[in-house]
Write a protein that holds these residues in place. Structure first.
Motif, PDB file in Angstrom:
ATOM      1  N   ILE A 370      -3.752 -41.833  24.363  1.00  0.00           N
ATOM      2  CA  ILE A 370      -4.209 -40.785  25.303  1.00  0.00           C
ATOM      3  C   ILE A 370      -2.973 -40.346  26.078  1.00  0.00           C
ATOM      4  O   ILE A 370      -2.434 -41.083  26.892  1.00  0.00           O
ATOM      5  CB  ILE A 370      -5.300 -41.295  26.251  1.00  0.00           C
ATOM      6  CG1 ILE A 370      -6.504 -41.811  25.438  1.00  0.00           C
ATOM      7  CG2 ILE A 370      -5.728 -40.199  27.216  1.00  0.00           C
ATOM      8  CD1 ILE A 370      -7.190 -40.749  24.580  1.00  0.00           C
ATOM      9  N   ARG A 371      -2.530 -39.141  25.832  1.00  0.00           N
ATOM     10  CA  ARG A 371      -1.179 -38.717  26.196  1.00  0.00           C
ATOM     11  C   ARG A 371      -0.932 -38.593  27.699  1.00  0.00           C
ATOM     12  O   ARG A 371       0.213 -38.655  28.153  1.00  0.00           O
ATOM     13  CB  ARG A 371      -0.831 -37.401  25.493  1.00  0.00           C
ATOM     14  CG  ARG A 371      -1.732 -36.246  25.843  1.00  0.00           C
ATOM     15  CD  ARG A 371      -1.609 -35.084  24.851  1.00  0.00           C
ATOM     16  NE  ARG A 371      -0.249 -34.601  24.707  1.00  0.00           N
ATOM     17  CZ  ARG A 371       0.281 -33.645  25.441  1.00  0.00           C
ATOM     18  NH1 ARG A 371      -0.431 -33.102  26.425  1.00  0.00           N
ATOM     19  NH2 ARG A 371       1.499 -33.232  25.223  1.00  0.00           N
ATOM     20  N   ASN A 372      -1.980 -38.426  28.511  1.00  0.00           N
ATOM     21  CA  ASN A 372      -1.772 -38.251  29.963  1.00  0.00           C
ATOM     22  C   ASN A 372      -2.449 -39.347  30.784  1.00  0.00           C
ATOM     23  O   ASN A 372      -2.840 -39.138  31.929  1.00  0.00           O
ATOM     24  CB  ASN A 372      -2.246 -36.869  30.423  1.00  0.00           C
ATOM     25  CG  ASN A 372      -3.731 -36.615  30.178  1.00  0.00           C
ATOM     26  OD1 ASN A 372      -4.358 -37.291  29.366  1.00  0.00           O
ATOM     27  ND2 ASN A 372      -4.286 -35.627  30.880  1.00  0.00           N
ATOM     28  N   LEU A 373      -2.556 -40.550  30.197  1.00  0.00           N
ATOM     29  CA  LEU A 373      -3.224 -41.662  30.863  1.00  0.00           C
ATOM     30  C   LEU A 373      -2.256 -42.811  31.140  1.00  0.00           C
ATOM     31  O   LEU A 373      -1.717 -43.430  30.223  1.00  0.00           O
ATOM     32  CB  LEU A 373      -4.392 -42.175  30.020  1.00  0.00           C
ATOM     33  CG  LEU A 373      -5.142 -43.385  30.583  1.00  0.00           C
ATOM     34  CD1 LEU A 373      -5.777 -43.054  31.933  1.00  0.00           C
ATOM     35  CD2 LEU A 373      -6.202 -43.878  29.581  1.00  0.00           C
ATOM     36  N   PHE A 374      -2.048 -43.083  32.437  1.00  0.00           N
ATOM     37  CA  PHE A 374      -1.309 -44.276  32.858  1.00  0.00           C
ATOM     38  C   PHE A 374      -2.268 -45.459  32.996  1.00  0.00           C
ATOM     39  O   PHE A 374      -3.463 -45.277  33.253  1.00  0.00           O
ATOM     40  CB  PHE A 374      -0.636 -44.031  34.220  1.00  0.00           C
ATOM     41  CG  PHE A 374       0.556 -43.128  34.177  1.00  0.00           C
ATOM     42  CD1 PHE A 374       1.793 -43.598  33.747  1.00  0.00           C
ATOM     43  CD2 PHE A 374       0.452 -41.804  34.589  1.00  0.00           C
ATOM     44  CE1 PHE A 374       2.904 -42.772  33.745  1.00  0.00           C
ATOM     45  CE2 PHE A 374       1.560 -40.969  34.582  1.00  0.00           C
ATOM     46  CZ  PHE A 374       2.795 -41.454  34.149  1.00  0.00           C
ATOM     47  N   LEU A 375      -1.714 -46.657  32.875  1.00  0.00           N
ATOM     48  CA  LEU A 375      -2.470 -47.894  33.037  1.00  0.00           C
ATOM     49  C   LEU A 375      -1.854 -48.693  34.177  1.00  0.00           C
ATOM     50  O   LEU A 375      -0.636 -48.806  34.268  1.00  0.00           O
ATOM     51  CB  LEU A 375      -2.414 -48.731  31.752  1.00  0.00           C
ATOM     52  CG  LEU A 375      -2.770 -48.017  30.453  1.00  0.00           C
ATOM     53  CD1 LEU A 375      -2.418 -48.899  29.255  1.00  0.00           C
ATOM     54  CD2 LEU A 375      -4.249 -47.643  30.435  1.00  0.00           C
ATOM     55  N   ALA A 376      -2.696 -49.263  35.034  1.00  0.00           N
ATOM     56  CA  ALA A 376      -2.176 -50.057  36.150  1.00  0.00           C
ATOM     57  C   ALA A 376      -3.105 -51.226  36.429  1.00  0.00           C
ATOM     58  O   ALA A 376      -4.303 -51.182  36.135  1.00  0.00           O
ATOM     59  CB  ALA A 376      -2.007 -49.195  37.402  1.00  0.00           C
TER      60      ALA A 376
END
Length: 762
Positions: A370-376
């Motif tokens: 998913i090209r515009n998804l950051f994970l934190a």
């Protein structure tokens, strides 16, 4: 008055919000991500499905915040996470040393609402993801039950910090749930059936002594037979809250969709435990005690983990592998729990430590598909084994700060997360993070716009470590004790210790260093001295023949001897520390880590500090002295002790410590950044633990900044933070900048010379 005619159907009130970044999840990770991005100029929507912020650290769950410092029970020195999470923990220390979780709630809320670039939505649950195409999220739908409002939330960039990964899951991001096999990544600690698929949830309770007898009638659903819990004899009337972290359940269930089932089982256990304590007759001290609070929602440890372009593994942690795209660090043990939780015959946890901090690469912090998804937070790209370390809150918050900064760079330059893996772009992210006080092991801040780097630095004095004076307590060598000393490359100086001996004996003194100069595990013995001692007081001369090939810390180790008492010193100095070969069962530290099987972890000893007010330095006289505390350290690009102290320290007799920056021509300055020593070795747990002070004794509480006419242009009092930013309403023009440090009488601080870790000017 509002009156509407009957109708077939009514829509909910719907509000649309747009921003540069949309952060879902208001735990510590989401909070630190949002604040970091907002301060970097990015507009942020922070969506939290609970009434308070903080997640597992909030008053709803009440777990203490921990990370690489690990209750001071490992060999990670000066390892507390920097940046926003450091700011939050220090503010909590200042306002709330008693560890009241309600006060921590207010601190998190205050920090968020004071950021003008953050729109906060509490009690708001995301329930639907909208997509522009298979790889791109276009918006989210959310609902707030408290104001009966539906939200349409739109942004070009999204960060999932929700814990269960609600955005990533609905968006179709690749994820995992459960443990990998040993074969997939070659992880020798890949779990067995007992320590199997998932870590469970926990739910805590608080108690109160009312001063008069209180009876307890358990609810019908309370666990009726406490002996169903194999470790039931560990329960007592003193421990409460997250001291009972091992009240855990759910590791064999679906920890997302079975959460309500897990909660009910934990309620049964908690009320059954209290029934046992109150009514078994085994705890007469509980007669006047009552339940003050029981958690209404469980604290979750593990559910989904999403796949990035890189997956953190056991080897990254144990071998401390370096990554060119490192943006954060971890240091908690690999901490896996039995799948049956509190009903297991096994110990409540299985912790294995590495010899030092490990880097966390940026490629773990965004979805691979998913090209515009950051994970934190705990859902970053990590194997189940590596997750056992990276999952803890302070580590997750530190990682999330990197996400916030990366999102800001993406927003500013019109990029997507993967674009930042370009070497030039990731360097930009790293440097921007370092400017905020965010520590990345092995990296140095190199800011060409920093005017301080062009200045000549002079100081009123410079500390030289010639002596840790013998003016402290006399302590028996009932356990081995060591003094950590920073040294340059070259010969080891002659030293003298001070001892009292009750009968003739032989003292063994070892000189050790770490096999890696940036670690603080004394795993290399350089030399051993065997020193005969007579009865009475005497100076113990330490003559070493060894040399250091590179600068770093040495450990002067006095091995336990019941006939010897060592003299300690009241003097505490930035970057100088005593450590002890004791045990800390809370983090599976029993003096030495010795795996009985080949599980891919190292064997080594633990040498850890004691908490203040204990933990004084061992008194030593050092021939020629150690000169590593110069003013030049404030511009060396490192803001905490690592393999060297990395700070300017004034002489102990300097009544007015001053540092002056001088330029050949007048400079126009709008902002000054200062970093102080707030003792990054102290973990600052947010609840339960009561801290001995509200301000670190190393921290300078007051300072004055003057221009080249010695006119006061800034005065700070009551400082308790690592990072101080001075912004002038109108830029000043000056050829000199003088910083006067004031050390007020603060108890232990009376024996700490003033220090400064960093100065930057713009």
């Amino acid at each position: 008055m509002i009156r509407e005619q009957a109708t077939d159907k009514r829509p909910l009130k719907t509000v649309r919000h747009d921003a540069d970044l949309l952060v879902v999840g208001g735990g510590l990770s989401g909070v630190c991500c949002a604040i970091t991005a907002a301060r970097a100029g990015t507009t942020v929507i922070l969506v939290q499905d609970r009434p308070v912020l903080g997640g597992n650290s909030s008053s709803e769950v009440r777990l203490w915040v921990l990370g690489a410092t690990s209750h001071m029970g490992n060999n990670n020195r000066w390892a507390r996470e920097g940046g926003v999470i450091d700011e939050l923990l220090l503010e909590n220390l200042y306002r709330n040393p008693e560890g009241n979780p309600l006060i921590f709630d207010t601190i998190l809320l205050e920090k968020v609402v004071l950021e003008p670039n953050i729109k906060l939505l509490l009690n708001t649950a995301v329930y639907e993801v909208e997509k522009a195409d298979a790889e791109t999220i276009s918006g989210l739908k959310a609902f707030c039950s408290q104001n009966s409002t539906s939200y349409e939330l739109v942004a070009p960039l999204f960060c999932d910090a929700s814990g269960d990964g609600i955005v990533g899951f609905q968006a179709g991001a690749a994820f995992r749930m459960g443990a990998e096999s040993r074969e997939e990544f070659g992880e020798k600690f890949a779990p067995t059936a007992e320590y199997g698929e998932l870590l469970g949830h926990s739910l805590y309770f608080y108690t109160k002594d009312t001063g008069r007898p209180v009876r307890f009638v358990p609810p019908a659903y309370a666990l009726d037979d406490i002996t169903k819990i194999p470790r039931y004899k560990r329960f007592n009337a003193q421990e409460y809250g997250c001291q009972l972290w091992w009240i855990e359940y759910g590791g064999r269930l679906d920890t997302v969709h079975d959460t309500e089932t897990i909660k009910w089982e934990l309620w049964k256990v908690v009320y059954g435990v209290w029934h046992h304590i109150k009514n078994s007759g085994l705890f007469p001290e509980a007669e006047t005690m009552t339940l003050e609070w029981v958690g209404q929602i469980p604290g979750k440890r593990e559910s989904r983990r999403f796949e990035g372009d890189y997956m953190l593994t056991q080897q990254d942690i144990v071998e401390q592998r370096t990554h060119s795209d490192a943006v954060a660090f971890g240091g908690w043990s690999i901490d896996l729990h039995p799948a049956d939780g509190i009903f297991s015959e096994k110990p409540g946890c299985n912790q294995w430590h590495s010899k030092g901090l490990y880097q966390i690469p940026y490629r773990c912090l965004y979805s691979r598909n998913i090209r515009n998804l950051f994970l934190a937070g705990r859902i970053i790209s990590a194997s189940h084994v590596a997750f056992g370390s990276s999952r803890v809150m302070a580590t997750g918050a530190h990682v999330a700060q990197a996400v916030g900064m990366a999102a800001s760079v993406c927003s500013r330059e019109g990029l997507i997360p993967r674009d930042l893996t370009d070497p030039t772009r990731i360097t930009t992210v790293q440097q921007e993070l370092l400017k905020t006080g965010h520590h990345i092991p092995g990296l140095y801040l190199n800011d060409k716009n920093d005017l301080a780097r062009q200045a000549t630095l002079t100081a009123s004095s410079e500390f030289v470590l010639t002596e840790l004076p013998p003016n402290g307590p006399l302590q028996p060598l009932t356990y081995s004790s060591a003094q950590m000393l920073p040294l340059p490359a070259g010969p080891i100086p002659q030293m003298t210790a001070f001892a009292t001996i009750d009968q003739p004996t032989t003292l063994t003194v070892e000189l050790r260093r770490s096999s890696k100069s940036f670690n603080h595990t004394p795993d290399v013995t350089m030399e051993t001295l065997t020193i005969p001692l007579l009865k009475g007081e005497q100076d113990v001369v330490l003559l070493f023949n060894s040399q250091l090939n590179e600068s770093g810390y040495v450990f002067v180790m006095f091995m336990k001897n019941e006939h010897v008492q060592l003299q300690y010193s009241q003097l505490r100095v930035t970057g100088v520390l005593s450590v002890f070969n004791k045990i800390n069962p809370a983090v599976s530290n029993y003096g030495k880590q010795e795996p009985t099987d080949d599980i891919g972890v190292d064997t080594f000893e633990f040498w850890c500090p004691e908490r203040r007010p204990a933990g004084q330095n061992i008194a030593l006289r050092i021939q020629s002295g150690i000169q590593l505390f110069s003013p030049a350290n404030v511009i060396n690009g490192v803001q905490r002790p690592t393999n060297q102290p990395n700070g300017w320290v004034a002489a102990t007799d300097d009544a007015n410590p001053t540092l002056t920056l001088s330029w050949l021509s007048p400079q126009r300055i709008s902002r000054v950044e200062l970093r102080f020593d707030t003792d990054f070795d102290h973990p600052l747990e947010t609840v339960i633990m009561i801290h001995p002070e509200t301000v670190s004794p190393f921290c300078v509480p007051e300072y004055i900044v003057c221009n080249d006419r010695q006119k006061r242009i800034f005065h700070q009092t009551d400082n308790h933070q690592t990072s101080n930013t001075i912004r002038f309403e109108q830029p000043i023009t000056t050829s000199h900048l003088t910083i006067h440090l004031k050390k007020n009488g603060m108890g232990q601080a009376d024996f700490v010379p003033a220090s400064l870790m960093e100065v930057r000017c713009y």
